[in-house]
Design a protein around this motif. Structure first.
Motif, short mmCIF file in Angstrom:
data_model
loop_
_atom_site.label_atom_id
_atom_site.label_comp_id
_atom_site.label_asym_id
_atom_site.label_seq_id
_atom_site.Cartn_x
_atom_site.Cartn_y
_atom_site.Cartn_z
N LEU A 54 -9.57 -11.11 -7.18
CA LEU A 54 -8.84 -10.15 -6.15
C LEU A 54 -7.92 -9.33 -7.05
O LEU A 54 -7.43 -8.18 -6.73
CB LEU A 54 -8.26 -11.11 -5.11
N SER A 55 -7.02 -9.91 -8.03
CA SER A 55 -5.97 -9.24 -8.48
C SER A 55 -6.37 -8.19 -9.51
O SER A 55 -5.92 -7.07 -9.52
CB SER A 55 -5.12 -10.48 -9.64
N ARG A 56 -7.61 -8.45 -9.93
CA ARG A 56 -8.26 -7.30 -10.76
C ARG A 56 -8.59 -6.21 -9.79
O ARG A 56 -8.31 -4.88 -10.07
CB ARG A 56 -9.54 -7.73 -11.34
N LEU A 57 -9.23 -6.20 -8.38
CA LEU A 57 -9.30 -5.33 -7.76
C LEU A 57 -8.09 -4.62 -7.23
O LEU A 57 -8.00 -3.43 -7.05
CB LEU A 57 -10.26 -5.78 -6.72
N TYR A 58 -7.10 -5.31 -7.10
CA TYR A 58 -5.68 -4.54 -6.67
C TYR A 58 -5.59 -3.93 -7.77
O TYR A 58 -4.96 -2.49 -7.47
CB TYR A 58 -4.64 -5.68 -6.52
N ASN A 59 -5.62 -4.07 -8.99
CA ASN A 59 -5.13 -3.57 -10.05
C ASN A 59 -5.85 -1.94 -10.29
O ASN A 59 -5.39 -1.08 -10.99
CB ASN A 59 -5.06 -4.14 -11.45
N ILE A 60 -6.82 -2.14 -10.00
CA ILE A 60 -7.82 -0.95 -10.31
C ILE A 60 -7.79 0.14 -8.99
O ILE A 60 -8.30 1.22 -9.20
CB ILE A 60 -9.39 -1.21 -10.63
N ASN A 61 -7.23 -0.34 -8.05
CA ASN A 61 -7.01 0.62 -6.71
C ASN A 61 -5.84 1.35 -6.96
O ASN A 61 -4.59 0.86 -6.89
CB ASN A 61 -7.01 -0.44 -5.57
N ASP A 62 -5.91 2.72 -6.91
CA ASP A 62 -4.82 3.65 -6.81
C ASP A 62 -3.78 3.35 -5.74
O ASP A 62 -2.51 3.90 -5.74
CB ASP A 62 -4.93 5.19 -6.98
N SER A 63 -4.32 2.89 -4.51
CA SER A 63 -3.50 2.89 -3.23
C SER A 63 -2.66 1.73 -3.16
O SER A 63 -1.68 1.65 -2.31
CB SER A 63 -4.39 2.90 -1.99
N ILE A 64 -2.77 0.77 -4.37
CA ILE A 64 -1.95 -0.63 -3.97
C ILE A 64 -0.77 -0.28 -5.10
O ILE A 64 -0.99 0.02 -6.27
CB ILE A 64 -2.65 -1.61 -4.62
N LEU A 65 0.37 -0.22 -4.77
CA LEU A 65 1.70 -0.30 -5.56
C LEU A 65 1.95 -1.44 -6.23
O LEU A 65 2.06 -1.60 -7.36
CB LEU A 65 2.76 0.20 -4.84
N ARG A 66 2.06 -2.49 -5.65
CA ARG A 66 2.17 -3.91 -6.37
C ARG A 66 1.32 -4.81 -5.45
O ARG A 66 0.98 -4.88 -4.25
CB ARG A 66 3.63 -4.34 -6.00
N SER A 67 1.02 -6.19 -6.10
CA SER A 67 0.48 -7.14 -5.48
C SER A 67 0.83 -8.65 -6.16
O SER A 67 1.23 -8.49 -7.51
CB SER A 67 -1.23 -6.89 -5.56
N LEU A 68 0.59 -9.45 -5.39
CA LEU A 68 0.84 -11.09 -5.82
C LEU A 68 -0.15 -11.90 -5.11
O LEU A 68 -0.13 -11.66 -3.76
CB LEU A 68 2.50 -11.25 -5.53
N VAL A 69 -0.84 -12.90 -5.78
CA VAL A 69 -1.53 -13.75 -5.43
C VAL A 69 -0.94 -15.31 -6.00
O VAL A 69 -0.95 -15.27 -7.19
CB VAL A 69 -2.95 -13.70 -5.94
N ILE A 70 -0.71 -16.12 -4.94
CA ILE A 70 -0.11 -17.41 -5.60
C ILE A 70 -0.96 -18.74 -4.80
O ILE A 70 -1.42 -18.20 -3.72
CB ILE A 70 1.47 -17.46 -5.08
N VAL A 115 0.89 -1.28 0.00
CA VAL A 115 0.17 -0.01 0.11
C VAL A 115 0.88 1.28 -0.13
O VAL A 115 1.92 1.39 0.66
CB VAL A 115 -0.93 -0.01 1.22
N ASN A 116 0.49 2.20 -1.07
CA ASN A 116 1.35 3.54 -0.81
C ASN A 116 1.16 4.09 0.45
O ASN A 116 0.23 4.50 0.93
CB ASN A 116 0.74 4.35 -1.93
N ASN A 117 2.35 4.27 1.38
CA ASN A 117 1.99 4.91 2.74
C ASN A 117 1.89 6.37 2.72
O ASN A 117 1.92 6.73 3.88
CB ASN A 117 3.23 4.12 3.59
N THR A 118 2.08 6.99 1.55
CA THR A 118 2.11 8.57 1.82
C THR A 118 0.48 8.90 1.67
O THR A 118 0.50 10.02 1.68
CB THR A 118 2.74 8.99 0.44
N ASN A 131 9.97 5.19 -2.55
CA ASN A 131 11.19 4.17 -1.96
C ASN A 131 10.50 3.29 -0.79
O ASN A 131 11.26 2.44 -0.46
CB ASN A 131 12.30 5.08 -1.39
N GLU A 132 9.22 3.65 -0.17
CA GLU A 132 8.85 2.81 0.95
C GLU A 132 7.52 2.46 0.45
O GLU A 132 6.55 3.14 0.04
CB GLU A 132 9.02 3.37 2.07
N GLY A 133 6.82 1.36 1.20
CA GLY A 133 5.33 1.12 0.95
C GLY A 133 5.02 0.09 2.30
O GLY A 133 5.75 -0.25 3.05
N TYR A 134 3.78 0.02 2.67
CA TYR A 134 3.25 -0.60 3.67
C TYR A 134 2.90 -2.06 3.09
O TYR A 134 2.13 -2.28 2.22
CB TYR A 134 2.13 0.01 4.33
#
Length: 98
Positions: A78-94, A14-17, A59-62
């Motif tokens: 879930l991956s689709r929802l991560y990708n459309i949320n501006d607050s999520i910088l990166r995500s991974l589901v395995i 998550v973008n911590n700014t 340079n930092e994230g939560y």
């Protein structure tokens, strides 16, 4: 008929700014979404960590790690929802081995 469920792990950054309250709201939103669509085994909030490389000039994230079981179609949603949320910088589901 009961749906087949598999074990999954997801990590999202998550973008911590955006502020502490907003970060907690985003984490709560996604953990509730996962709980509503499956069974949460554990939620590990790693907190603010340095990124391996800059993402969107940050340079930092939560970091948050969630282990859960869910029907086979849910991780794609879930991956689709991560990708459309501006607050999520990166995500991974395995999918985890049982």
């Amino acid at each position: 008929m009961e749906q087949l469920k598999s074990m999954y792990e997801t990590v999202f950054i998550v973008n911590n700014t955006i502020g502490e309250e907003a970060v907690k709201a985003v984490v709560e939103k996604f953990t509730k979404l996962i709980a509503d669509n499956g069974e949460v085994e554990s939620v590990n909030e790693w907190g603010v960590r340095k990124l391996a490389y800059p993402i969107q000039d940050l340079n930092e994230g939560y970091y948050v790690l969630v282990k859960f079981s869910a029907p086979h179609a849910f991780p794609a949603e879930l991956s689709r929802l991560y990708n459309i949320n501006d607050s999520i910088l990166r995500s991974l589901v395995i999918k985890c081995e049982q």
